[in-house]
Design an enzyme around this catalytic site. Structure first.
Site, PDB file in Angstrom:
ATOM      1  N   ALA A  81       0.820  -1.213   0.000  1.00 33.23           N
ATOM      2  CA  ALA A  81       0.000   0.000   0.000  1.00 33.23           C
ATOM      3  C   ALA A  81       0.855   1.265   0.000  1.00 33.23           C
ATOM      4  O   ALA A  81       0.445   2.296  -0.530  1.00 33.23           O
ATOM      5  CB  ALA A  81      -0.947  -0.005   1.196  1.00 33.23           C
ATOM      6  N   CYS A 335       4.207   1.954  12.060  1.00 35.01           N
ATOM      7  CA  CYS A 335       5.114   2.655  11.156  1.00 35.01           C
ATOM      8  C   CYS A 335       5.709   3.890  11.793  1.00 35.01           C
ATOM      9  O   CYS A 335       6.642   4.473  11.271  1.00 35.01           O
ATOM     10  CB  CYS A 335       4.377   3.058   9.885  1.00 35.01           C
ATOM     11  SG  CYS A 335       3.308   1.764   9.304  1.00 35.01           S
TER      12      CYS A 335
END
Ligand code: PLP
Length: 403
Positions: A81, A335
């Protein structure tokens, strides 16, 4: 439950399915022949080895298309993604530069989306970052008011990676289509979890990640609408694969795995959502019983069933995550763990630094069992109470010292 991967019946409990999901054993099974027997280059048109691999890739493309209501030729494979978002946002803005220089997104996007917009700002594009309501949803009037003469693209996350909130994609799509502006949505957390239809929702660009939907890591896809046609600037120069949008030899086993994952999700989505909702409600009510001041961050109503984001007043979410040895949950998004500042998404929803820092994300998934939920509730309750007690002691001690 039915499909427990054999290696994970014991040991620590995994409730971090928004960071990544295990690969479904059925997916691994489907991939295996493409490593050893059907190993051909899917772009080799001259022999059976190539055709076999190509058949696998094209069947997978169709499986993914079926999951979001698109045509298979509107799906291109990427590495994940992150790449899909980069290609959609930067590629969409750069290709259409002659028509305008303005872009719209929200303050709660995934880091990789926000960084794309920061990059574009450094190239002279102007970006509107929309505020978000306290429930995590965007305000459609704000969106409608943000359009300008040269607005090229709107990007809004479909299901939020931290709070699981589902944005009103069909309404956003209608607003964008009316104005002839591209609508991109980062659906890494949405695909395979909630029903999506790119026609109904008037989505022009949609990013997908393999490893968030029980497929393998290192593969993703981007839906690129053909009618009305969306044009992007490619990021990779090379052999012109994937309609020229993404050069490079496709990783056949990963493509096949992602296709299988899509197909399984499509078949099981409704049942899975119901089961996750029951488990999530059970977990929440168990915790609420013992910790009545716990708060749910984000809309409970417009929310993916497998997500809880909880605020425990008075404790640190990081301390909780660290203290929970037998249970994997997280604060914020995986992340951004390199930075210690509390979640910018929760801050954008109006939480104070302290409140955001007292929050933790719990992500249930396909292989979560009722037993694990029971045990997780016990563990969380135990640690929260313990952290509060030790904090009370520290506070009392420092108060005594002050005298
Ligand atoms: C995980 C995630 C990404 C990144 O996906 P990768 O496939 O790991 O590159 C992007 N957006 C959201 C919302 C995510 O949850």
């Amino acid at each position: 439950m039915n499909n427990i991967p054999p290696t994970r019946t014991m040991g620590p409990i995994y409730l971090d399915n928004q960071a990544t999901t295990p690969t479904d054993p059925r997916v691994v099974e489907a991939m295996l022949p493409y490593f050893t027997e059907k190993f051909g280059n899917p772009h080799s048109g001259g022999h059976v080895f190539g055709w076999e691999a190509e058949d696998g890739v094209e069947a997978a493309r169709q499986q993914i298309a079926d999951l979001i209501g698109s045509e298979s030729r509107e799906i291109i494979f990427t590495s994940g993604a992150t790449e899909s978002n980069n290609l959609a946002i930067k590629g969409g803005a750069r290709f259409n530069r002659s028509s305008g220089d303005h872009l719209i997104t929200t303050k709660v996007e995934h880091k990789c989306v926000l960084e794309c917009f920061h990059r574009l700002e450094s190239e002279g594009f102007r970006v509107t970052y929309l505020d978000i309501n306290s429930d995590g949803l965007i305000n459609l009037d704000d969106l409608a008011a943000a359009f300008e003469e040269g607005t090229l693209l709107v990007s809004v996350i479909g299901v939020h990676n931290e709070v699981g909130v589902i944005q009103p994609l069909a309404e956003i799509g209608a607003i964008c289509r009316e104005r002839g502006v591209y609508f991109h949505t980062d659906c890494a957390q949405a695909v395979g979890k909630i029903p999506l239809d790119v026609q109904e929702m008037k989505i022009d660009l949609l990013s997908i990640s393999g490893h968030k939907m029980y497929g393998p890591k290192g593969i993703g896809a981007l839906y690129i609408r053909r009618r009305p046609r969306v044009r992007l600037q490619a990021m990779m120069d090379g052999g012109g694969q994937e309609r020229g949008y993404r050069s490079g030899t496709l990783p056949t086993p990963l493509c096949v795995g992602m296709g299988e994952a899509a197909s399984i999700s499509r078949a099981e989505m409704a049942d899975e959502a119901m089961r996750l909702e029951n488990q999530r409600n059970r977990l929440l009510s168990d915790i609420q019983q013992r910790i009545p001041d716990v708060q749910v961050n984000g809309s409970m109503d417009k929310r993916f069933a497998g997500n809880l984001n909880l605020m425990f007043p008075g404790i640190s979410g990081d301390d909780l995550v660290t203290a929970l040895k037998g249970l994997a949950i997280s604060t914020g998004s995986a992340c951004t763990t390199a930075t210690i500042e509390p979640s910018y998404a929760l801050r954008a929803m109006g939480l104070s630094i302290k409140e955001a820092g007292a929050s933790a994300r719990i992500g249930l998934g396909r292989f979560t069992t009722d037993k694990e939920i029971e045990r997780a509730a016990e563990l969380i309750i135990g640690e929260v109470l313990k952290l509060r007690e030790s904090k009370d002691n520290v506070t009392k001690a420092s108060q005594l010292e002050a005298y």
